[in-house]
Design an enzyme around this catalytic site. Structure first.
Site, mmCIF file in Angstrom:
data_model
loop_
_atom_site.group_PDB
_atom_site.id
_atom_site.type_symbol
_atom_site.label_atom_id
_atom_site.label_comp_id
_atom_site.label_asym_id
_atom_site.label_seq_id
_atom_site.Cartn_x
_atom_site.Cartn_y
_atom_site.Cartn_z
ATOM 1 N N LYS A 22 34.359 -30.795 -0.897
ATOM 2 C CA LYS A 22 32.931 -30.462 -1.021
ATOM 3 C C LYS A 22 32.411 -29.845 0.275
ATOM 4 O O LYS A 22 31.768 -28.793 0.254
ATOM 5 C CB LYS A 22 32.131 -31.721 -1.356
ATOM 6 C CG LYS A 22 30.641 -31.568 -1.146
ATOM 7 C CD LYS A 22 29.934 -32.906 -1.271
ATOM 8 C CE LYS A 22 28.525 -32.876 -0.760
ATOM 9 N NZ LYS A 22 28.393 -32.854 0.699
ATOM 10 N N CYS A 117 21.227 -35.766 1.342
ATOM 11 C CA CYS A 117 21.199 -37.227 1.365
ATOM 12 C C CYS A 117 20.381 -37.710 2.552
ATOM 13 O O CYS A 117 20.429 -37.122 3.637
ATOM 14 C CB CYS A 117 22.611 -37.775 1.478
ATOM 15 S SG CYS A 117 23.498 -37.690 -0.069
ATOM 16 N N ARG A 122 17.767 -36.126 10.174
ATOM 17 C CA ARG A 122 18.869 -35.167 10.154
ATOM 18 C C ARG A 122 18.359 -33.839 10.701
ATOM 19 O O ARG A 122 18.119 -32.893 9.961
ATOM 20 C CB ARG A 122 19.438 -35.028 8.732
ATOM 21 C CG ARG A 122 19.986 -36.336 8.194
ATOM 22 C CD ARG A 122 20.696 -36.176 6.892
ATOM 23 N NE ARG A 122 21.960 -35.463 7.025
ATOM 24 C CZ ARG A 122 22.809 -35.271 6.021
ATOM 25 N NH1 ARG A 122 22.537 -35.740 4.824
ATOM 26 N NH2 ARG A 122 23.940 -34.608 6.212
ATOM 27 N N ASP A 305 31.556 -40.664 6.392
ATOM 28 C CA ASP A 305 31.427 -40.503 4.942
ATOM 29 C C ASP A 305 32.335 -41.446 4.156
ATOM 30 O O ASP A 305 32.295 -41.473 2.926
ATOM 31 C CB ASP A 305 31.699 -39.044 4.534
ATOM 32 C CG ASP A 305 30.541 -38.130 4.912
ATOM 33 O OD1 ASP A 305 29.505 -38.634 5.394
ATOM 34 O OD2 ASP A 305 30.667 -36.898 4.728
HETATM 35 C C1 UD1 Z 1 28.245 -33.168 7.890
HETATM 36 C C2 UD1 Z 1 28.633 -33.588 6.502
HETATM 37 C C3 UD1 Z 1 28.192 -35.020 6.254
HETATM 38 C C4 UD1 Z 1 28.756 -35.939 7.330
HETATM 39 C C5 UD1 Z 1 28.457 -35.405 8.716
HETATM 40 C C6 UD1 Z 1 29.159 -36.192 9.821
HETATM 41 C C7 UD1 Z 1 28.497 -31.462 5.359
HETATM 42 C C8 UD1 Z 1 27.791 -30.627 4.360
HETATM 43 N N1 UD1 Z 1 28.007 -32.684 5.560
HETATM 44 O O1 UD1 Z 1 26.837 -33.263 7.961
HETATM 45 O O2 UD1 Z 1 28.664 -35.403 4.972
HETATM 46 O O3 UD1 Z 1 28.220 -37.227 7.193
HETATM 47 O O4 UD1 Z 1 28.864 -34.042 8.841
HETATM 48 O O5 UD1 Z 1 30.529 -36.131 9.640
HETATM 49 O O6 UD1 Z 1 29.484 -31.073 5.934
HETATM 50 N N2 UD1 Z 1 22.552 -33.720 14.928
HETATM 51 C C9 UD1 Z 1 21.518 -33.397 15.772
HETATM 52 N N3 UD1 Z 1 21.031 -32.122 15.775
HETATM 53 C C10 UD1 Z 1 21.554 -31.155 14.954
HETATM 54 C C11 UD1 Z 1 22.618 -31.492 14.100
HETATM 55 C C12 UD1 Z 1 23.102 -32.783 14.109
HETATM 56 O O7 UD1 Z 1 21.021 -34.243 16.504
HETATM 57 O O8 UD1 Z 1 21.079 -30.031 14.993
HETATM 58 C C13 UD1 Z 1 23.072 -35.105 14.918
HETATM 59 C C14 UD1 Z 1 22.824 -35.789 13.574
HETATM 60 O O9 UD1 Z 1 21.553 -36.395 13.534
HETATM 61 C C15 UD1 Z 1 23.961 -36.778 13.518
HETATM 62 C C16 UD1 Z 1 25.102 -36.079 14.261
HETATM 63 O O10 UD1 Z 1 24.483 -35.036 15.033
HETATM 64 O O11 UD1 Z 1 23.610 -37.948 14.215
HETATM 65 C C17 UD1 Z 1 26.164 -35.473 13.400
HETATM 66 O O12 UD1 Z 1 25.597 -34.627 12.449
HETATM 67 P P1 UD1 Z 1 26.394 -33.369 11.839
HETATM 68 O O13 UD1 Z 1 27.815 -33.429 12.230
HETATM 69 O O14 UD1 Z 1 25.612 -32.158 12.176
HETATM 70 O O15 UD1 Z 1 26.240 -33.640 10.294
HETATM 71 P P2 UD1 Z 1 26.056 -32.575 9.150
HETATM 72 O O16 UD1 Z 1 26.760 -31.311 9.501
HETATM 73 O O17 UD1 Z 1 24.639 -32.506 8.723
#
Ligand code: UD1
Length: 418
Positions: A22, A117, A122, A305
């Site tokens: 996914k 989710c 986020r 996850d």
């Molecule tokens: C992706 C996955 C999600 C998984 C997550 C962590 C997809 C579509 N989703 O989510 O299922 O749980 O990786 O493995 O691939 N953060 C910031 N600023 C940002 C971006 C992130 O502070 O601009 C923080 C988030 O709050 C979180 C951490 O970084 O605490 C990791 O987030 P991130 O790896 O970006 O998650 P997603 O890409 O949204």
């Protein structure tokens, strides 16, 4: 809203084939709009999130056609709109990849703020910071992100925090920037590598994906490509844990065992028997399960996850276990549901202490998000009696044919539509 009725105490036995990932699919599909040409994407999971992204591409003016259930033909050759401002975009978080993709191709993008989710704040500040570093002007207003640039220019970007989404999004935008971009402290997840591989097939020049330094040499344009998505690490992990929690014996097929290392090591520690083959793993649980401590981390650490699913398993293991959630602030909402089934859990901030019980009992519970929903199914499979799981729409976002796959292994799960 659909519900799943799950009969408990069913031992899972047999073989299950894992679908395409996914989290790779939701990055690769938006990346396809960058091409002047047609892409054929294979091994896509047939799930709600993929269908939503297809609608988005069609609304942007591209075509997105199913060749078969797992293969999409995406054609944005004639150009598409750079504005994905409609409501549908907000339904899935990965819509944010349209920002990087459209910015790369058109040097302008307007995308509605992403949903997805809900497990804590986020933010997408790191994505936007990366676009700005490449020379874009980025504004957030009226629930929309507006990004535009005269030129995108390669630069060196150090990620303050390891972020899968920001790494991929910056990689997308940098693919057609002038000069070389270096992303340091990049995420190393398999779907980062998969997206880079697809972009390279389209004519991009990306090196180092899968390490913490990614180098992207900008190219002028991309062409279409045929590409098969990697197997889903999290779906595979869910079925591996299902085998363990039901005392079962399951061959989880069509996977990359290397991607499962953090989970196989943990299951092994818990006294589960693991047999690794080239593209499958057999999980057999016929001995008492030991408690364990789990800390979630970015890849190659234990994936957040799979945190809810492993919590379900730890709730029926002998002794006291502890989970430390290091990625998301608020990913324990589902624990209230697990408690309804008899799990003994206390939460202190990022820590969850789990005292193993001999048996869970059936209950009416809700999937509070996608992976929490998977954990409810696992807990219900192990529980005494008949459980009812609501919020199935979350599960459908990321698990293909969920009840069918479990039932093939001997589960008894029926879906009712209300
Ligand atoms: C992706 C996955 C999600 C998984 C997550 C962590 C997809 C579509 N989703 O989510 O299922 O749980 O990786 O493995 O691939 N953060 C910031 N600023 C940002 C971006 C992130 O502070 O601009 C923080 C988030 O709050 C979180 C951490 O970084 O605490 C990791 O987030 P991130 O790896 O970006 O998650 P997603 O890409 O949204």
């Amino acid at each position: 809203m659909d519900k799943l009725i799950v009969q408990g105490r069913k031992r899972l036995v047999g073989e299950v084939s894992i679908s395409g990932a996914k989290n790779a699919a939701v990055a690769v599909i938006p990346a396809a709009v960058m091409a002047e040409g047609v892409s054929t994407l294979e091994n896509l999971p047939y799930i709600e999130d993929v269908r939503s992204l297809c609608h988005t591409i069609e609304k942007l003016g591209g075509t997105c056609e199913y060749i078969d259930r797992h293969t999409l033909r995406i054609d944005c050759d004639g150009g598409i709109d750079h504005r994905a401002t409609f409501e549908e975009v907000q339904k899935i978080r990965a819509s944010y990849y349209f920002l990087g993709a459209l910015l790369a191709r058109y040097k302008k993008a307007e995308v509605a703020m992403p949903g997805g989710c809900n497990f804590g704040t986020r933010p997408i500040d790191l994505h936007l910071k990366g676009f700005r570093a490449l020379g874009a002007t980025v504004e957030e207003r009226d629930g929309m992100v507006h990004a535009y640039a005269e030129r995108l220019i390669g630069t060196s970007i150090y990620m303050d925090q390891v972020s899968v989404g920001a790494t991929i999004n910056i990689m997308l935008a940098a693919t057609m920037a002038e000069g070389t971009t270096t992303i340091e402290n990049a995420a190393k997840e398999p779907h980062v590598v998969d997206t880079a591989n697809y972009l390279n097939m389209m004519g991009a020049n990306i090196k180092g994906a899968g390490t913490d330094v990614i180098r992207i040499k900008g190219v002028e344009k991309l062409h279409g490509a045929q590409y098969a998505i990697i197997p889903d690490q999290i779906e595979a992990g869910t079925y591996m844990i299902a085998a363990a929690i039901t005392g079962g014996d399951v061959l989880v097929k069509n996977i990359i065992p290397k991607h499962m290392d953090s989970l196989t090591a943990k299951l092994d520690e818990m006294n589960v028997t693991i047999e690794e083959h080239d593209d499958s793993i057999r999980v057999t649980a016929n001995r008492p399960l030991h408690c364990a401590n789990v800390k979630t981390m970015s890849y190659p650490g234990f994936p957040t996850d799979l945190q809810p699913q492993i919590a379900a398993l730890l709730s029926v293991c002998q002794g006291n276990s502890m989970i430390t959630e290091n990625v998301w602030d608020n990913r324990y909402q589902y624990m209230d549901e697990l408690r309804k089934m008899g799990a003994k859990v206390t939460i202190e901030g990022r820590l969850a202490r789990i005292e193993g019980v001999e048996r869970l009992k059936a209950a009416c519970v809700n999937a509070t998000d996608l992976r929490a929903g998977a954990a409810m199914i696992l807990a219900a499979l192990a529980a005494e009696g008949e459980s009812v799981i609501g919020g199935v729409k979350y599960i459908d976002r990321g698990y293909e044919d969920v009840e069918h796959k479990f039932n093939t292994l001997g589960a008894q799960i029926t879906r009712i539509q209300e």
